[in-house]
Design an enzyme around this catalytic site. Structure first.
Site, short mmCIF file in Angstrom:
data_model
loop_
_atom_site.label_atom_id
_atom_site.label_comp_id
_atom_site.label_asym_id
_atom_site.label_seq_id
_atom_site.Cartn_x
_atom_site.Cartn_y
_atom_site.Cartn_z
N ALA A 14 32.52 17.52 -23.22
CA ALA A 14 31.77 16.81 -24.25
C ALA A 14 30.27 17.05 -24.09
O ALA A 14 29.57 17.32 -25.07
CB ALA A 14 32.08 15.31 -24.19
N ARG A 297 52.69 8.47 -23.82
CA ARG A 297 52.56 8.18 -22.39
C ARG A 297 52.75 6.72 -22.03
O ARG A 297 53.31 6.40 -20.98
CB ARG A 297 51.18 8.65 -21.92
CG ARG A 297 51.09 10.15 -21.94
CD ARG A 297 49.72 10.64 -21.59
NE ARG A 297 49.73 12.09 -21.58
CZ ARG A 297 48.64 12.84 -21.44
NH1 ARG A 297 47.46 12.26 -21.30
NH2 ARG A 297 48.73 14.14 -21.43
N HIS A 364 45.20 7.46 -15.24
CA HIS A 364 44.84 8.79 -15.70
C HIS A 364 43.60 8.84 -16.59
O HIS A 364 42.78 9.75 -16.46
CB HIS A 364 46.03 9.35 -16.49
CG HIS A 364 45.84 10.75 -16.98
ND1 HIS A 364 45.51 11.79 -16.14
CD2 HIS A 364 45.93 11.29 -18.23
CE1 HIS A 364 45.41 12.91 -16.86
NE2 HIS A 364 45.64 12.63 -18.12
N ARG A 412 46.16 7.03 -25.62
CA ARG A 412 45.80 8.36 -26.10
C ARG A 412 47.02 9.28 -26.09
O ARG A 412 47.82 9.24 -25.16
CB ARG A 412 44.72 8.95 -25.19
CG ARG A 412 44.36 10.39 -25.55
CD ARG A 412 43.18 10.90 -24.75
NE ARG A 412 43.44 11.03 -23.33
CZ ARG A 412 44.20 11.99 -22.80
NH1 ARG A 412 44.81 12.87 -23.57
NH2 ARG A 412 44.37 12.05 -21.49
N SER A 417 42.61 14.62 -25.64
CA SER A 417 41.34 14.31 -24.96
C SER A 417 40.43 15.53 -24.93
O SER A 417 39.23 15.41 -25.16
CB SER A 417 41.58 13.79 -23.55
OG SER A 417 42.22 14.76 -22.77
N LEU A 418 40.99 16.71 -24.68
CA LEU A 418 40.15 17.91 -24.74
C LEU A 418 39.57 18.02 -26.14
O LEU A 418 38.41 18.36 -26.35
CB LEU A 418 40.97 19.16 -24.40
CG LEU A 418 41.43 19.26 -22.93
CD1 LEU A 418 42.32 20.48 -22.74
CD2 LEU A 418 40.25 19.33 -22.00
#
Lengths: 623, 248
Positions: A14, A297, A364, A412, A417-418
């Protein structure tokens, strides 16, 4: 007016994407990092990055990606941000490919995509099982190019301590400490962004890197930045337990066909490979026939916990289940999952191509983080002209990446996330430039007194830290903090334990004051730096625990069995109507962002509405 | 009594100070790694003689052998300390800092020179911009697989630590940077700037410094075929030199 100055704190995906967006427009950027940016935590992301490119002809689209993301986050995500992210995703993947990321290919030479959790589409682009590393390296290279051109200056041994605010409450710069010498130094900046990642170390051991203390975010929070949804902490279903850390075993293992099971017979002592198919319980596939092993998840982690802890059905009665890849050809495993095969082999000693892996959930990712603002267009996308996008409640201070809060709601989806780091950077850079262009007077004109005062405050603080001569070893205290947080604030939560945690955290503050600095030197005094982190971690732990205590519902990663509504299977039944009524009442009450504001007495909690104008919340189902 | 692990650590208070040795005994735990040893010493910084000391400074971050930070010399072998499991090491376990870089403190060194080398060899693809310019070039699976081998380089420094030609006072860019030149010169877009990168490794500190000892490829934790890449670059620089000559 002088040319604006931009400060980027943090050199993961980011941060670096923000740097590139600014440098590309000819702006000068200073980058601050606690490690050479190439070693940032983004390297740990394994499985891939989502984008609805529809290479497999399944009819995937950014709209479906958007829906999966919002539903995956149990409707707590801000929809304008999510929509923007999902619509930008295909172009971002192409951009990274153009930068030279070694993405896996189809036979025709196109980008290959695989399955991931919480969706039924092949939507995840990947570079072996080290996608985060490959993406970060590509940005690192582009930034190095700007560095060689003189537009970017990197300070890879300066740690952010706090911001410098002017009389109007605007952020005008930052204060840093030199990791090698403990020297305190301030920098002026017209716009500053924190891209400092998540706070995994608050839980002691997690899948996070050792630099992920959340210290910068915590410091900002203590200086008046709102912290949002702190209680939403993702527990990844599959990690290898270890003394020093819990190593991630990517969701891509299941995306490529990996299966989760335990022996049907409690305490079955046979070697795993000797247990025949009919004696194995594939509990995710059984309960969720549609999504199977690729449920999101939160659900996978909760089910594994239930099987091991409540039912006592873990391997050998312990807290482990099988993640089995042994039915997949070795060559395919090497090509698509090589990186994690190696990790398991090196750290456990078994070959996961032959023997099922033994895994358990681990902390995580933080869905919560620093609160940021935005403006949207009538289409529900982010207004690309707005300087408010990604800006915290302190004017001039931005947040982007895992340290922000708005994209992932209560849970998420894997491989998002990437993506949010990259698209966040694409939004954040231009917003900062817009802000700097429109501001009154530059940071250069701010009084030097502001900077000198802040430097002096931090110099005194560090002198005091070095002089600490109490009985507590800070590293041991941190271990204890982590154990308590894992015990009480992870997969299953209840108000009694949470209340105890909230109370205990005040004791931790008291005990922190009794730390021994262990080291009075100046060169790389890691103990003193750590004591400063530990203070910040305790403050963030309070945000997590208090937010969790006050939220009396189940949503995404936040599971409180005392407030769980059991969903009847038959949607036509009167019971379901009854359930739906209660669900709506609960949802109306709790579909809101938790806001923590720092005070001497601990976090002050309030709530804000969530923008759900594009997708209406419904009870989640994956069966 | 719990089984103990014996550790000897070479320490140095700062860049200028003289090195000294300290010994520690740490409680054994099955499957523990060198990182755990160092963490245990942080929690109880007392030497085997019972003297209180400072915690040992070292570099680490990911602990999964993917960031490259925690590289050090363990029992004479340069490697990452996270993936160095105690069960596989002879005791006493001897920890020393890497040998080719300035020491910051104890086991922590300054590897800036490696990143500077990446700058020197222009290890990047000069893209037109971050705007939406459509898909990148198609690539075969074979080419992707070959490039992926080289793109996993963590700039950890094992190769340069082991390389006899890379010394603290010369200017050799080292095997890692050469590997990156090979990588970018293979990329369909990177190829456009091939000559620039070759020129960067044809001068002082360039590829001719390589003595073909092949230590780099033996110690690389990611098993990057560095010597293969360097051999191919050797060919490329030779033909480039010839071309340059003919142009004159």
């Amino acid at each position: 007016m002088a040319k604006p100055k931009f400060l980027v704190v943090g050199g993961g995906l980011a941060g670096l994407m923000t740097v590139i967006k600014l440098a590309e427009e000819g702006h000068h950027v200073d980058v601050f990092s606690v490690v050479p940016v190439k070693r940032s935590h983004s390297v740990c992301a394994q499985g891939g990055i989502n984008g609805a490119v529809n290479t497999k002809g399944e009819g995937d689209s950014p709209d479906i990606h958007f829906y999966d993301t919002v539903k995956g986050g149990d409707f707590l995500a801000h929809q304008a941000f999510c929509k923007d992210m999902c619509y930008k995703a295909p172009a971002v993947i192409y951009l990274m490919d153009r930068m030279g990321v070694t993405f896996n290919r189809t036979p025709e030479g196109l980008l290959d995509f695989r399955r991931f959790g919480g969706t039924l589409y092949n939507r995840t682009a990947f570079a072996g099982a080290t996608t985060g590393q490959q993406l970060l390296y590509a940005l690192d290279e582009q930034v190095r190019r700007y560095e060689a051109a003189g537009l970017v200056k990197k300070y890879e041994n300066l740690e952010y301590l706090g911001m410098v605010k002017d009389e109007q409450g605007q952020c005008r710069g930052i204060v840093t400490v030199n990791l090698d010498s403990l020297e305190i130094q301030s920098f002026r900046g017209d716009a500053v962004v924190l891209a400092t990642g998540g706070p995994g170390l608050v839980f002691g051991r997690s899948t996070n890197s050792m630099i992920n203390t959340g210290s910068a975010a915590s410091s900002a929070y203590q200086q008046g930045v709102k912290y949002a949804n702190g209680e939403f902490v993702q527990i990844h279903p599959t990690a290898i337990p270890g003394y020093d850390k819990l190593r991630l075993m990517s969701e891509s293992a299941r995306g490529e066909g990996g299966r989760i099971w335990v022996p049907k017979k409690k305490g079955d002592e046979r070697e795993l490979r000797q247990i025949p198919e009919e004696d194995r319980w594939y509990f995710l596939e059984e309960k969720y026939p549609r999504f199977g092993n690729l449920v999101p998840r939160d659900i996978a982690a909760q089910e594994i916990y239930d099987v091991c802890v409540n039912k006592g059905m873990g391997i050998g009665g312990g807290h482990m289940v099988c993640l089995d890849l042994t039915h997949i050809p070795r060559e395919e495993l090497n090509r698509k999952l090589g990186g994690i095969m190696e990790i398991y082999e090196k750290f456990v000693g078994d070959d996961p191509r032959d023997i099922p892996m033994k895994i358990f959930p681990a902390v995580h990712y933080s869905m919560g983080g620093l609160w940021v603002d935005y403006e949207k267009t009538p289409d529900g996308l982010l207004d690309p002209q707005s300087p408010r996008n990604h800006m915290t409640n302190i004017p001039g201070l931005y947040a982007v990446g895992e340290v922000d809060y708005q994209y992932h709601g209560a849970n998420r989806l894997g491989a998002n996330s990437l993506l949010s780091c990259l698209t966040g950077g694409l939004v954040c850079g231009p917003a900062m430039a817009e802000y700097a262009a429109g501001m009154n007077g530059s940071a250069e004109d701010s009084s030097s007194r502001l900077f000198e005062e802040e430097e002096k405050k931090w110099q005194e603080r560090f002198e005091a830290l070095k002089d600490m001569k109490g009985d507590e070893n800070p590293f041991k205290l941190h271990q204890e903090l982590g154990e308590m947080m894992i015990r009480n604030c992870t997969i299953v939560r209840n108000n009694k334990d949470l209340q105890e945690t909230v109370d205990a955290l005040d004791d931790f503050t008291a005990r922190w004051k009794n730390c021994d600095s262990l080291d009075a030197g100046k060169a790389r005094n890691q103990s003193v730096l750590f004591i400063n982190h530990l203070w910040n971690m305790i403050e963030l732990a309070k945000v997590v625990a208090k937010g969790a205590l006050m939220r009396d519902e189940c949503r995404g990663s936040h599971l409180k069995p005392d407030f769980k509504l059991e969903q009847p299977k038959d949607q036509e039944s009167p019971e379901y109507q009854e359930y739906l009524k209660t669900w709506h009442e609960q949802n109306d009450k709790w579909l809101k962002t938790t806001i923590a504001e720092w005070s001497e007495k601990g976090p002050q909690i309030s709530y804000e509405p969530v923008d759900t104008s594009l997708i209406e919340p419904v009870p989640r189902r994956y069966d | 009594m719990a089984k103990k692990v014996e550790v000897r650590i070479k320490r140095q208070k700062d860049n200028q100070a003289e090195p000294y040795w300290e010994e520690f005994h740490v409680d054994y735990q099955p499957n523990m790694n060198v990182i755990t040893l160092l963490q245990e010493i942080q929690r109880n910084p007392v030497t085997v003689q019972g003297e209180k000391t400072t915690p040992v400074a070292w570099d680490c971050s990911c602990l999964e052998e993917i960031c490259g930070a925690c590289t050090m010399v363990i029992n004479g072998q340069v490697q990452q300390s996270c993936s160095a499991l105690v069960d596989n090491l002879e005791q006493p376990i001897v920890l020393e800092p890497m040998r080719k870089f300035p020491i910051v403190r104890d086991l922590l060194v300054d590897r800036t020179r490696m990143f500077e080398a990446l700058k020197k060899v222009k290890a990047w693809i000069p893209i037109d911009g971050t705007y939406d310019l459509g898909a990148g070039p198609k690539q075969s699976q074979t080419n992707q697989q070959e490039m992926y081998l080289y793109s996993r380089c963590m700039t950890c420094g094992c190769c340069v630590d082991a390389c006899p030609q890379y010394t603290p006072d010369n200017s050799f860019v080292g095997p890692a940077a050469l590997g990156q030149v090979f990588l970018f010169n293979q990329n369909p877009t990177g190829k456009f700037n091939k000559e620039e990168r070759l020129a960067a490794i044809m001068g002082d500190g360039g590829i001719q410094e390589c003595g073909n000892a092949q230590n780099c490829v033996r110690v690389c934790p990611k098993e990057i075929p560095l010597t293969t890449g360097i051999a191919k670059l050797n060919g490329a620089t030779l033909s480039q030199a010839l071309k340059n000559l003919l142009k004159k």
